[in-house]
Scaffold this motif. Sequence first.
Motif, short mmCIF file in Angstrom:
data_model
loop_
_atom_site.label_atom_id
_atom_site.label_comp_id
_atom_site.label_asym_id
_atom_site.label_seq_id
_atom_site.Cartn_x
_atom_site.Cartn_y
_atom_site.Cartn_z
N THR A 49 0.82 -1.21 0.00
CA THR A 49 0.00 0.00 0.00
C THR A 49 0.86 1.26 0.00
N ALA A 50 1.86 1.30 0.88
CA ALA A 50 2.66 2.52 1.03
C ALA A 50 3.78 2.61 0.01
N ASP A 54 1.14 3.49 -3.93
CA ASP A 54 1.18 4.95 -3.89
C ASP A 54 1.99 5.45 -5.10
#
Length: 262
Positions: A49-50, A54
């Motif tokens: 996710t990070a 992103d």
Amino acid sequence: MSTLSNFKRNILPGIVFGVFILAVWYFISYVMLEPSKRFLLVPPHDVWTAGFADPEVLIVLLQSLWSSTRVAVIGLLISTAIGFSIAIAMSQTPLIERALFPYMVALQAIPILALVPLISFWAGFGQTSRIIVCVLISLFPIIVNTLFGLQSAKAGAHDLFTLHNANRWVRLRKLMFPAALPAIFAGLRISAGLSVVGAIVGDFFFARGEVGIGQMIRQYSSELAGAELFAAIILSSALGVSVFLVFGWMSKLFVGKWADTQ
């Protein structure tokens, strides 16, 4: 061999082991680590996710990875040219081999981190210093493997070339170099991975100029940004695996089935 059999034999074991690693990763993150210490090993979905989902972070990571890739390729090309030249000279004249080989071993034995301050004094903190680190790390395997390959031609084949009054150049081009190809590509696979390591190490310590993946690793480490840090590490590992696979493919392409490359 059918496609299903090939999948079960060559691909499925790697997938199963990968799932096992992910399970252990989750177990450590959620069971062994307290929530306040979970930044030490963030769970895989947070890394995705990070770090990868992103767009802003991913673009920065890919740009820095490309910078490190260029440094690694340039360093590998330089070390290949130097390594081939030294190995050929050593294979042609035993005196040169006896004179140079101990110093090659000594250079390999010196911890590269001990040379970083000297390299920064001589070449600054930019891309040149990173390339020098790549060359120093990746040079020795190319020399050793190329020299071993050049010296691996059969004595009977050498006698045949002597019988036909072949000069050094003909002997090198038509006998020694073809016999050395498997060992040469083995050395290139090792040196390619080491060149990637050298580029990342150089990025880590020479923090000026174009940003490389090593600088991003250092930045995320200092910020305790665990997810982004693991994303950068995964991309670095993927780069090393990619160059290893590329040289493995090149080995099959140029060497073919006439030599045992195991």
